[in-house]
Design a protein around this motif. Sequence first.
Motif, short mmCIF file in Angstrom:
data_model
loop_
_atom_site.label_atom_id
_atom_site.label_comp_id
_atom_site.label_asym_id
_atom_site.label_seq_id
_atom_site.Cartn_x
_atom_site.Cartn_y
_atom_site.Cartn_z
N VAL A 15 0.76 -1.16 0.11
CA VAL A 15 0.06 0.05 -0.19
C VAL A 15 1.01 1.07 -0.03
CG1 VAL A 15 -2.03 -0.94 1.04
CG2 VAL A 15 -0.13 -0.28 2.54
N LYS A 16 2.14 1.00 -0.28
CA LYS A 16 3.12 2.21 -0.47
C LYS A 16 2.74 3.32 -1.56
CE LYS A 16 7.90 3.27 -0.52
NZ LYS A 16 7.78 3.94 0.58
N GLY A 17 2.46 4.38 -0.88
CA GLY A 17 2.06 5.76 -1.66
C GLY A 17 0.67 5.90 -1.77
N ARG A 18 -0.02 5.17 -1.17
CA ARG A 18 -1.69 5.08 -1.28
C ARG A 18 -2.34 5.82 -0.04
NH1 ARG A 18 -3.66 1.93 -5.49
NH2 ARG A 18 -1.83 2.15 -7.03
N ALA A 19 -3.31 6.61 -0.38
CA ALA A 19 -4.01 7.45 0.72
C ALA A 19 -4.84 6.57 1.59
CB ALA A 19 -4.59 8.65 0.21
N TRP A 20 -5.03 6.87 2.78
CA TRP A 20 -5.82 6.02 3.57
C TRP A 20 -7.17 6.89 3.91
CZ3 TRP A 20 -5.76 1.13 5.58
CH2 TRP A 20 -4.53 0.40 5.17
N HIS A 21 -8.17 6.40 4.20
CA HIS A 21 -9.43 6.97 4.69
C HIS A 21 -10.05 6.66 5.94
CE1 HIS A 21 -9.27 9.03 0.55
NE2 HIS A 21 -8.98 8.03 0.15
N ASN A 22 -10.59 7.62 6.66
CA ASN A 22 -11.04 7.17 8.01
C ASN A 22 -12.50 7.33 8.02
OD1 ASN A 22 -11.41 6.85 10.83
ND2 ASN A 22 -10.10 8.61 11.42
N ASP A 23 -13.28 6.13 8.20
CA ASP A 23 -14.53 6.15 8.25
C ASP A 23 -14.95 6.39 9.69
OD1 ASP A 23 -17.30 5.99 8.13
OD2 ASP A 23 -17.27 3.49 7.83
N ASN A 24 -14.99 7.43 10.40
CA ASN A 24 -14.97 7.40 11.85
C ASN A 24 -16.45 7.82 12.22
OD1 ASN A 24 -15.25 10.27 10.92
ND2 ASN A 24 -13.31 10.96 12.14
N GLY A 25 -17.31 7.96 11.30
CA GLY A 25 -18.91 8.13 11.95
C GLY A 25 -19.43 9.53 11.94
N ASN A 26 -18.19 10.54 11.41
CA ASN A 26 -18.64 12.04 11.71
C ASN A 26 -19.50 12.24 10.52
OD1 ASN A 26 -18.62 14.59 11.71
ND2 ASN A 26 -16.43 15.13 11.62
N ILE A 27 -20.71 12.61 10.59
CA ILE A 27 -21.65 13.05 9.51
C ILE A 27 -22.31 14.18 9.98
CG2 ILE A 27 -23.38 12.00 7.87
CD1 ILE A 27 -23.05 9.20 9.33
N SER A 28 -21.49 15.15 10.39
CA SER A 28 -22.22 16.47 11.03
C SER A 28 -22.18 17.78 10.01
CB SER A 28 -21.19 16.81 12.13
OG SER A 28 -19.70 17.28 11.72
N ARG A 29 -21.77 17.69 8.92
CA ARG A 29 -21.70 18.82 8.02
C ARG A 29 -22.46 18.47 6.63
NH1 ARG A 29 -16.63 18.75 9.69
NH2 ARG A 29 -15.67 18.10 7.57
N LYS A 30 -22.97 19.64 6.51
CA LYS A 30 -23.74 19.59 4.73
C LYS A 30 -22.85 18.78 3.89
CE LYS A 30 -26.38 21.93 1.24
NZ LYS A 30 -26.75 23.26 0.64
N GLY A 31 -23.36 17.72 3.03
CA GLY A 31 -22.60 17.21 1.97
C GLY A 31 -22.01 16.04 2.37
N MET A 32 -22.05 15.65 3.88
CA MET A 32 -21.36 14.33 4.22
C MET A 32 -22.23 13.20 3.95
SD MET A 32 -19.30 15.19 7.75
CE MET A 32 -17.75 15.70 7.80
N HIS A 33 -21.75 12.18 3.87
CA HIS A 33 -22.36 10.64 3.55
C HIS A 33 -21.52 9.76 4.45
CE1 HIS A 33 -22.01 7.03 1.15
NE2 HIS A 33 -23.34 6.74 1.93
N GLY A 34 -22.29 8.78 5.09
CA GLY A 34 -21.49 8.02 5.96
C GLY A 34 -22.43 6.75 6.17
#
Length: 224
Positions: A161-180
């Motif tokens: 996974v060298k050089g690949r971006a990681w994403h955190n699905d931390n349950g924050n769905i607090s702002r407009k445009g967010m989807h979780g």
Amino acid sequence: MKTNKLYSAADRAINQALRLKPGEKYLLVTDKQKMDIAEALACYAKQAGAETTTYLMTETLRPITEPTRQFKDLIHNASATTYLLEGRFPEKPFRGFMVSEGGKHGRICMMPGLTRDMMERLVNVDFSEMDKFTKKVMRAMNDAEDVVVENPAGTQIAFSVKGRAWHNDNGNISRKGMHGNLPAGECYTAPVEETFTGTIAISLIDDKLGPGVMTFKHGKLVDF
């Protein structure tokens, strides 16, 4: 107010994930099977000061493949929307509409197929602590060149996974445009394609296909 694990989980979903505010418009889409969960969420949405509308999908109207005009008006005016329906494949276009439109006009929390047990075990968590742990995993995995995943069913796959971006699905769905999704707690990335080599054994692809085994070599599927 009831005090049990279900209501504790609803409290966390409303106040730690969606973070509903006074005056916001909250749309809760449910079916009869999830009514106890819907009632718990509505309880804390009301306590947060949100204007809550519950949309009950009866079994006689399913599968629903496209929204009605009335439903379009509801989601276009919602600050936050929660989807609680039992997940069904023919309803994928309806779910797609909800994700797309819910994100344009507000924010959306998807909980397809959620059970009370899942709610009580997996949503009834401290979201800030979950976020800290997930970030710790991401730091440990960041830029790893040799990742090996194995399980007793026969999975043995290796990749970088060298050089690949990681994403955190931390349950924050607090702002407009967010989807979780809830439950949350994933961190994820994609492997470097040409390094992806080995076998993946899947215990259940879906309820029709059952289990499956796939073999990859340098990022290409060579057998299944």
